[in-house]
Write a protein that holds these residues in place. Structure first.
Motif, PDB file in Angstrom:
ATOM      1  N   THR A 142      -1.863  -5.270   1.130  1.00 22.43           N
ATOM      2  CA  THR A 142      -3.199  -5.840   1.016  1.00 22.43           C
ATOM      3  C   THR A 142      -3.088  -7.194   0.319  1.00 22.43           C
ATOM      4  N   ASP A 171      -9.221  -6.385   8.551  1.00 21.84           N
ATOM      5  CA  ASP A 171     -10.072  -6.168   7.383  1.00 21.84           C
ATOM      6  C   ASP A 171      -9.583  -4.958   6.593  1.00 21.84           C
ATOM      7  N   PHE A 172      -9.645  -5.039   5.277  1.00 16.40           N
ATOM      8  CA  PHE A 172      -9.340  -3.878   4.441  1.00 16.40           C
ATOM      9  C   PHE A 172     -10.642  -3.160   4.154  1.00 16.40           C
ATOM     10  N   LYS A 230     -10.871  -9.417   1.386  1.00 19.02           N
ATOM     11  CA  LYS A 230      -9.709  -8.526   1.222  1.00 19.02           C
ATOM     12  C   LYS A 230      -9.224  -8.077   2.597  1.00 19.02           C
ATOM     13  N   LEU A 231      -7.942  -8.306   2.846  1.00 17.08           N
ATOM     14  CA  LEU A 231      -7.369  -8.003   4.159  1.00 17.08           C
ATOM     15  C   LEU A 231      -6.134  -7.127   4.000  1.00 17.08           C
ATOM     16  N   MET A 232      -5.674  -6.604   5.128  1.00 19.63           N
ATOM     17  CA  MET A 232      -4.421  -5.839   5.106  1.00 19.63           C
ATOM     18  C   MET A 232      -3.479  -6.333   6.185  1.00 19.63           C
ATOM     19  N   LEU A 273       0.837  -1.188   0.000  1.00 19.97           N
ATOM     20  CA  LEU A 273       0.000   0.000   0.000  1.00 19.97           C
ATOM     21  C   LEU A 273       0.876   1.244   0.000  1.00 19.97           C
ATOM     22  N   ASP A 290      -5.845 -10.777  -0.975  1.00 15.56           N
ATOM     23  CA  ASP A 290      -7.145 -11.459  -0.954  1.00 15.56           C
ATOM     24  C   ASP A 290      -6.943 -12.837  -0.333  1.00 15.56           C
ATOM     25  N   ARG A 296      -0.361  -5.047   8.568  1.00 12.22           N
ATOM     26  CA  ARG A 296       0.349  -3.871   9.099  1.00 12.22           C
ATOM     27  C   ARG A 296       1.568  -4.392   9.847  1.00 12.22           C
ATOM     28  N   GLN A 337       2.674  -1.601   4.957  1.00 14.03           N
ATOM     29  CA  GLN A 337       1.285  -2.053   4.850  1.00 14.03           C
ATOM     30  C   GLN A 337       1.069  -2.736   3.497  1.00 14.03           C
ATOM     31  N   GLU A 380     -12.772  -0.070   2.264  1.00 18.24           N
ATOM     32  CA  GLU A 380     -12.722   0.830   1.116  1.00 18.24           C
ATOM     33  C   GLU A 380     -13.132   2.227   1.554  1.00 18.24           C
TER      34      GLU A 380
END
Lengths: 402, 195
Positions: free
Chosen positions: A91, A160-161, A107-109, A81, A93, A111, A89, A163
């Motif tokens: 992202t 969780d990612f 879709k997750l992230m 990201l 799937d 950190r 960071q 939007e």
């Protein structure tokens, strides 16, 4: 980098005796001491930050298999990201069997700590705070954590990612500093921004699992002692150059500490750039909880209205977090929270806030870049400009202090 | 020698902005390339002033430390017990340093790294004095604070001017140009130009 003094050499190659000495000089929270001490012991490691993030794919798959107990998961579209400053960071799937039992894609992230960060913080603490805030204010849901980095290589949390939009402008501002929201956005977001801050301060933290936060005694100076201790220790561990104005500020802050009667959950980095809004102009996430602690709500008020983070309106008036005048921000906060704003305390926390941003900009960022242990070396050097701007503002305030 | 440093920097900036960045598809890479280009632009504005910035600070720190020693000497002469022991240690460090970088020497002929190193040491000494203010007698502390206040102000103005090209300052237009702060009549603003 050049080390011109014995102190500078100690900072670059800290000995056990020097680390013990610096630990004894600055009162900080238990977990902060652990993080900072670990950073110092790792400082002499020469390996720089590896920017090839594809390395993460394999351990991420293994980690998620362990955490979910599922063997047929897939990790797709792993991407870095942009934006942000202190943490890497990514992202991706996740294809797995979700809570409903059906196979789904989510879709997750990730950190993740770089090797040395502009703020050395504990992912488990951030995770606990996010979980404490979950359901109270809009935050991403944290799903899993590797607090020590034993499985993913570096400490990380997975959430969780969501939007949404963080910066409305074309051409992004670094870390959200000096953003511009048009009048329609300001009208829609301003009240929400203040209301959510009031809601954070109203969280009944005693009912939450926050074992990684020290609980300060009510009606004591403990909370501000450890808050100041963190930044003073960070300065003295990380700066590449002594600075008379920073010493002036540290002394003033120590000699003028206010009591904190009733500690609240302080976000620690509440400002434009750290919230996101959806297309229907609802704030749907507050980010960057890594500096949260139990202390005085004036700290968040001072930080959110810091001139450095503000952007101008159409007439050139500087707005708190680019959303509203400082006066309006404070009035709305009193309305939503029921807390009174004490100008003397606000002034104290304005000085602490400028001290803090000066430490981040003029010391920890430049240190991380000099060690080549971040994913953002060029940006960390550039951010020095924020630090020296902060020191300049700090001196102006100190000239007006009693 | 040609090209001059400014030309190297502006050439790199143009290449990154007009050749590299338009062909980057990754947002993170675009963001970082933009910062590199902006950094090169900033370096172009300050690169010819770095030596004189350090030389200016060298003179400033020598002057302020000498003034601090004068205050503390006067206090020691008046007090039966002499200078506070901890303050005395810092005084000794300053005096020893002045044997290494003597205020009467022609510092302008020293290499950059010598001047920078000396400045870093002097900054640390001044910071130690600031930390020790609670140990100063009341009158000494008042004199010390009065001495330091304009010194702090000059740092505030100078550093803010130095970094204004980085683009973070909402009041950048109100800040002086660093060249105007450093030079007067095309000479460095130091009390003794021979130094």
């Amino acid at each position: 980098m050049n080390n011109y003094t014995t102190t500078q050499t100690n900072r670059t190659s800290p000995s056990a005796a020097w680390i013990a000495d610096i630990r004894s000089r600055y009162p900080v929270e238990r977990v902060v001491d652990e993080m900072f001490t670990r950073k110092l012991y790792k400082r002499k490691e020469t390996a720089g930050q590896n920017l090839d993030f594809t390395r993460l794919h394999k351990p991420l798959v293994e980690f998620l298999k362990n955490e979910t107990g599922q063997t047929d998961i897939e990790v797709l579209n792993l991407q870095r990201l942009s934006g942000g400053a202190s943490k890497e960071q990514f992202t991706f799937d996740l294809v797995w069997q979700g809570p409903s039992g059906a196979r789904e894609t989510r879709k997750l992230m990730v950190r993740m700590d770089p090797k040395e960060s502009i703020v050395e913080t504990y992912r488990l603490r951030e995770c606990q705070v996010l979980k404490a805030a979950w359901g109270e204010v809009p935050v991403p849901e944290v799903l899993w954590i590797d607090p020590e980095g034993g499985q993913l290589g570096q400490p990380a949390l997975i959430a969780d990612f969501l939007e949404g939009t963080v910066q409305p402008e074309v051409g992004e501002k670094m870390s959200g500093v000096g953003m511009y929201f048009n009048p329609q956005l300001r009208a829609a977001l301003g009240d929400q921004f203040v209301k959510i801050l009031a809601d954070i301060h109203a969280i009944d933290w005693r009912k939450k699992d926050l074992t990684t936060l020290d609980v300060p005694e009510p009606n004591s100076k403990t909370a501000v002692q450890t808050a100041l201790g963190l930044w003073e220790r960070a300065w003295n561990e990380d700066t590449l150059s002594a600075h008379p104005v920073m010493e002036r500020a540290a002394l003033w802050l120590k000699e003028n500490m206010p009591v904190v009667e009733t500690p609240v959950l302080v976000h620690g980095d509440y400002r434009s750039g750290n919230f996101m809004y959806s297309d229907d102009l609802k704030i749907n996430a507050i980010f960057d909880w890594e500096l949260a602690y139990l202390g005085d709500y004036h700290d968040d008020l001072a930080w959110a209205s810091l001139t450095i983070f503000g952007g101008p309106d159409e007439e050139g008036n500087l707005l708190a977090s680019s959303l509203m005048s400082v006066e309006e921000f404070l009035t709305k906060y009193e309305h939503y929270s029921g807390n009174q704003v004490d100008p003397a305390r606000l002034f104290y926390y304005q000085i602490l806030s400028f001290y803090k941003i000066s430490v981040i900009g003029a010391a920890t960022s430049i240190r991380a870049a000099s060690s080549r242990k971040t994913h953002l070396d060029a940006m960390m050097n550039f951010a020095g400009g924020i630090g020296y701007l902060g020191i300049s503002e700090l001196n102006r305030l100190l000239d007006n202090a009693k | 020698m040609s090209p001059e440093i400014e030309q190297f920097l502006s050439g790199m900036k143009k290449t990154i902005e007009e050749v590299v960045m338009p062909n980057l598809t990754d947002r993170f890479a675009q963001e970082q390339a933009g910062i590199v280009a902006a950094t090169l632009g900033f370096l172009g504005t300050i690169q010819d002033k770095v030596f004189h910035y350090e030389l200016f600070e060298n003179q400033e720190y020598k002057r302020i430390l000498q003034d601090v020693l004068t205050i503390l000497d006067a206090d020691a002469a008046n007090a039966e017990a002499g200078t506070n022991e901890t303050l005395g240690v810092v005084v000794e460090k300053v005096n020893k340093h002045f044997q290494h970088d003597n205020p009467a020497d022609q510092t302008a002929f020293r290499p950059y790294l010598f001047i920078r190193g000396s400045n870093e040491n002097m900054k640390e000494f001044l910071c130690e004095f600031i930390q020790l203010q609670p140990e100063m007698p009341v009158q000494v502390r008042q004199d010390f604070e009065a001495l330091l206040k304009p010194f702090f102000k000059s740092i505030e103005i100078r550093e803010r001017s130095w970094v204004k090209g980085l683009g973070f300052d909402p009041a950048a237009e109100q800040q002086a140009d660093i060249a105007d702060l450093l030079y007067e009549n095309e000479y460095l603003r130091v009390a003794n130009i021979n130094n």
